[in-house]
Write an enzyme that holds these catalytic residues in place. Structure first.
Site, PDB file in Angstrom:
ATOM      1  N   HIS A   1       3.213  13.403   2.692  1.00 43.69           N
ATOM      2  CA  HIS A   1       2.011  13.199   3.517  1.00 43.69           C
ATOM      3  C   HIS A   1       2.063  14.109   4.741  1.00 43.69           C
ATOM      4  O   HIS A   1       3.101  14.674   5.069  1.00 43.69           O
ATOM      5  CB  HIS A   1       1.845  11.736   3.945  1.00 43.69           C
ATOM      6  CG  HIS A   1       2.919  11.189   4.830  1.00 43.69           C
ATOM      7  ND1 HIS A   1       4.042  10.552   4.355  1.00 43.69           N
ATOM      8  CD2 HIS A   1       3.038  11.181   6.190  1.00 43.69           C
ATOM      9  CE1 HIS A   1       4.787  10.163   5.378  1.00 43.69           C
ATOM     10  NE2 HIS A   1       4.213  10.538   6.493  1.00 43.69           N
TER      11      HIS A   1
ATOM     12  N   GLU B   1      -1.640  10.468   7.180  1.00 44.64           N
ATOM     13  CA  GLU B   1      -1.215   9.443   8.150  1.00 44.64           C
ATOM     14  C   GLU B   1      -1.822   9.797   9.497  1.00 44.64           C
ATOM     15  O   GLU B   1      -1.890  10.984   9.864  1.00 44.64           O
ATOM     16  CB  GLU B   1       0.313   9.429   8.257  1.00 44.64           C
ATOM     17  CG  GLU B   1       0.867   8.443   9.286  1.00 44.64           C
ATOM     18  CD  GLU B   1       2.367   8.466   9.403  1.00 44.64           C
ATOM     19  OE1 GLU B   1       3.029   9.343   8.807  1.00 44.64           O
ATOM     20  OE2 GLU B   1       2.914   7.589  10.092  1.00 44.64           O
TER      21      GLU B   1
HETATM   22  C1  LIG Z   1       8.212   4.742   9.223  1.00 42.45           C
HETATM   23  C2  LIG Z   1       6.809   5.142   9.086  1.00 42.45           C
HETATM   24  C3  LIG Z   1       6.714   6.609   8.774  1.00 42.45           C
HETATM   25  C4  LIG Z   1       6.012   7.328   9.934  1.00 42.45           C
HETATM   26  O1  LIG Z   1       5.797   8.542   9.843  1.00 42.45           O
HETATM   27  O2  LIG Z   1       5.765   6.634  10.965  1.00 42.45           O
HETATM   28  C5  LIG Z   1       6.009   6.894   7.466  1.00 42.45           C
HETATM   29  O3  LIG Z   1       5.439   7.936   7.253  1.00 42.45           O
HETATM   30  S1  LIG Z   1       6.101   5.641   6.284  1.00 42.45           S
HETATM   31  C6  LIG Z   1       5.694   6.556   4.754  1.00 42.45           C
HETATM   32  C7  LIG Z   1       5.694   5.646   3.564  1.00 42.45           C
HETATM   33  N1  LIG Z   1       4.541   4.770   3.574  1.00 42.45           N
HETATM   34  C8  LIG Z   1       3.416   5.108   2.940  1.00 42.45           C
HETATM   35  O4  LIG Z   1       3.313   6.128   2.286  1.00 42.45           O
HETATM   36  C9  LIG Z   1       2.269   4.124   3.073  1.00 42.45           C
HETATM   37  C10 LIG Z   1       1.002   4.658   2.450  1.00 42.45           C
HETATM   38  N2  LIG Z   1       1.213   4.953   1.043  1.00 42.45           N
HETATM   39  C11 LIG Z   1       0.802   4.077   0.068  1.00 42.45           C
HETATM   40  O5  LIG Z   1       0.258   3.020   0.317  1.00 42.45           O
HETATM   41  C12 LIG Z   1       1.080   4.503  -1.356  1.00 42.45           C
HETATM   42  O6  LIG Z   1       2.042   5.550  -1.352  1.00 42.45           O
HETATM   43  C13 LIG Z   1      -0.198   5.027  -2.085  1.00 42.45           C
HETATM   44  C14 LIG Z   1      -1.185   3.877  -2.228  1.00 42.45           C
HETATM   45  C15 LIG Z   1      -0.815   6.187  -1.346  1.00 42.45           C
HETATM   46  C16 LIG Z   1       0.209   5.524  -3.456  1.00 42.45           C
HETATM   47  O7  LIG Z   1       1.020   4.543  -4.042  1.00 42.45           O
HETATM   48  P1  LIG Z   1       1.435   4.724  -5.567  1.00 42.45           P
HETATM   49  O8  LIG Z   1       1.916   6.118  -5.825  1.00 42.45           O
HETATM   50  O9  LIG Z   1       2.340   3.604  -5.943  1.00 42.45           O
HETATM   51  O10 LIG Z   1       0.028   4.469  -6.216  1.00 42.45           O
HETATM   52  P2  LIG Z   1      -0.586   5.102  -7.507  1.00 42.45           P
HETATM   53  O11 LIG Z   1       0.507   5.528  -8.429  1.00 42.45           O
HETATM   54  O12 LIG Z   1      -1.606   4.128  -7.989  1.00 42.45           O
HETATM   55  O13 LIG Z   1      -1.312   6.408  -6.943  1.00 42.45           O
HETATM   56  C17 LIG Z   1      -2.712   6.389  -6.756  1.00 42.45           C
HETATM   57  C18 LIG Z   1      -3.177   7.819  -6.875  1.00 42.45           C
HETATM   58  O14 LIG Z   1      -2.792   8.498  -5.665  1.00 42.45           O
HETATM   59  C19 LIG Z   1      -1.946   9.583  -5.997  1.00 42.45           C
HETATM   60  N3  LIG Z   1      -0.928   9.653  -4.966  1.00 42.45           N
HETATM   61  C20 LIG Z   1       0.010   8.731  -4.697  1.00 42.45           C
HETATM   62  N4  LIG Z   1       0.785   9.125  -3.658  1.00 42.45           N
HETATM   63  C21 LIG Z   1       0.303  10.326  -3.285  1.00 42.45           C
HETATM   64  C22 LIG Z   1       0.672  11.277  -2.285  1.00 42.45           C
HETATM   65  N5  LIG Z   1       1.709  11.028  -1.464  1.00 42.45           N
HETATM   66  N6  LIG Z   1      -0.036  12.414  -2.173  1.00 42.45           N
HETATM   67  C23 LIG Z   1      -1.070  12.665  -3.011  1.00 42.45           C
HETATM   68  N7  LIG Z   1      -1.494  11.823  -3.992  1.00 42.45           N
HETATM   69  C24 LIG Z   1      -0.795  10.671  -4.117  1.00 42.45           C
HETATM   70  C25 LIG Z   1      -1.364   9.283  -7.356  1.00 42.45           C
HETATM   71  O15 LIG Z   1      -0.999  10.468  -8.005  1.00 42.45           O
HETATM   72  C26 LIG Z   1      -2.516   8.579  -8.020  1.00 42.45           C
HETATM   73  O16 LIG Z   1      -3.440   9.553  -8.433  1.00 42.45           O
HETATM   74  P3  LIG Z   1      -3.988   9.509  -9.955  1.00 42.45           P
HETATM   75  O17 LIG Z   1      -4.818  10.734 -10.097  1.00 42.45           O
HETATM   76  O18 LIG Z   1      -4.752   8.204 -10.039  1.00 42.45           O
HETATM   77  O19 LIG Z   1      -2.730   9.498 -10.823  1.00 42.45           O
HETATM   78 CO   LIG Z   2       5.029   9.748   8.349  1.00 45.98          CO
END
Ligand SMILES: CC[C@H](C(=O)O)C(=O)SCCNC(=O)CCNC(=O)[C@H](O)C(C)(C)COP(=O)(O)OP(=O)(O)OC[C@H]1O[C@@H](n2cnc3c(N)ncnc32)[C@H](O)[C@@H]1OP(=O)(O)O
Ligand SMILES: [Co+2]
Length: 134
Positions: free
Chosen positions: A79, A130
């Site tokens: 991200h 983010e």
């Molecule tokens: C300590 C905090 C720190 C800070 O800087 O302060 C942080 O940065 S904490 C970082 C970790 N926390 C997070 O990332 C929270 C937000 N993220 C999420 O809620 C999930 O990662 C989410 C919902 C973005 C994706 O979760 P997941 O991969 O389990 O969901 P899907 O497999 O259903 O994915 C849906 C769809 O999105 C695409 N995807 C997922 N992650 C990414 C990404 N990082 N970049 C781009 N695209 C992403 C994934 O490929 C799916 O696409 P599709 O075409 O449907 O396959």
């Molecule tokens: Co971060």
């Protein structure tokens, strides 16, 4: 709305080997690893002259980066974090424009002790965004 680039985050499977690459190969200065259980990750920050790199490793059973690492076995850019002056005003404007705010929609305290929010990657050019309160 968005301001400075606060950091670019890289998800990694093995934090120690990723730290070795940045420290020993790229000559970077690393912060200590900090477990962030409420975010399901452990973070290491690399201070650069103009921004930061955040190395992210999964922490706990349901880390939000677990599936990302299943899809990207070597890790990868996870991200980007932009600073905003007023995270609640930014959130409300984004929601008005139809953007999806992830989680409860309420900011959580992030790695820098400031409120952060995440926006759905599908709404922002396939990039997980983010926002961090400046
Ligand atoms: C300590 C905090 C720190 C800070 O800087 O302060 C942080 O940065 S904490 C970082 C970790 N926390 C997070 O990332 C929270 C937000 N993220 C999420 O809620 C999930 O990662 C989410 C919902 C973005 C994706 O979760 P997941 O991969 O389990 O969901 P899907 O497999 O259903 O994915 C849906 C769809 O999105 C695409 N995807 C997922 N992650 C990414 C990404 N990082 N970049 C781009 N695209 C992403 C994934 O490929 C799916 O696409 P599709 O075409 O449907 O396959
Ligand atoms: Co971060």
């Amino acid at each position: 709305m968005i301001g400075r680039l606060n950091h670019v985050a890289i998800a990694v499977r093995d934090l120690e080997s990723a730290c070795a690459v940045y420290r020993d190969t790229l000559g970077a200065r690393l912060s200590p690893a900090v477990p962030q259980p409420e975010h399901g990750v452990t973070t290491v920050f690399i201070e650069l002259p103009n921004t930061k790199i955040e190395l992210l490793a999964p922490l706990g059973a349901d880390s939000p980066i677990a599936r990302f690492l299943e899809r990207n076995a070597d890790g990868g850019i996870h991200h980007i974090c932009y600073e905003v002056d007023d995270i609640l005003a930014a959130r409300d404007r984004l929601v008005e424009k139809g953007a999806r705010v992830l989680g409860s929609g309420e900011p959580k305290i992030g790695a820098h002790g400031k409120p952060v929010l995440f926006l759905h990657p599908k709404d922002f050019c396939g990039t997980l965004v983010e926002l961090e309160q400046a």
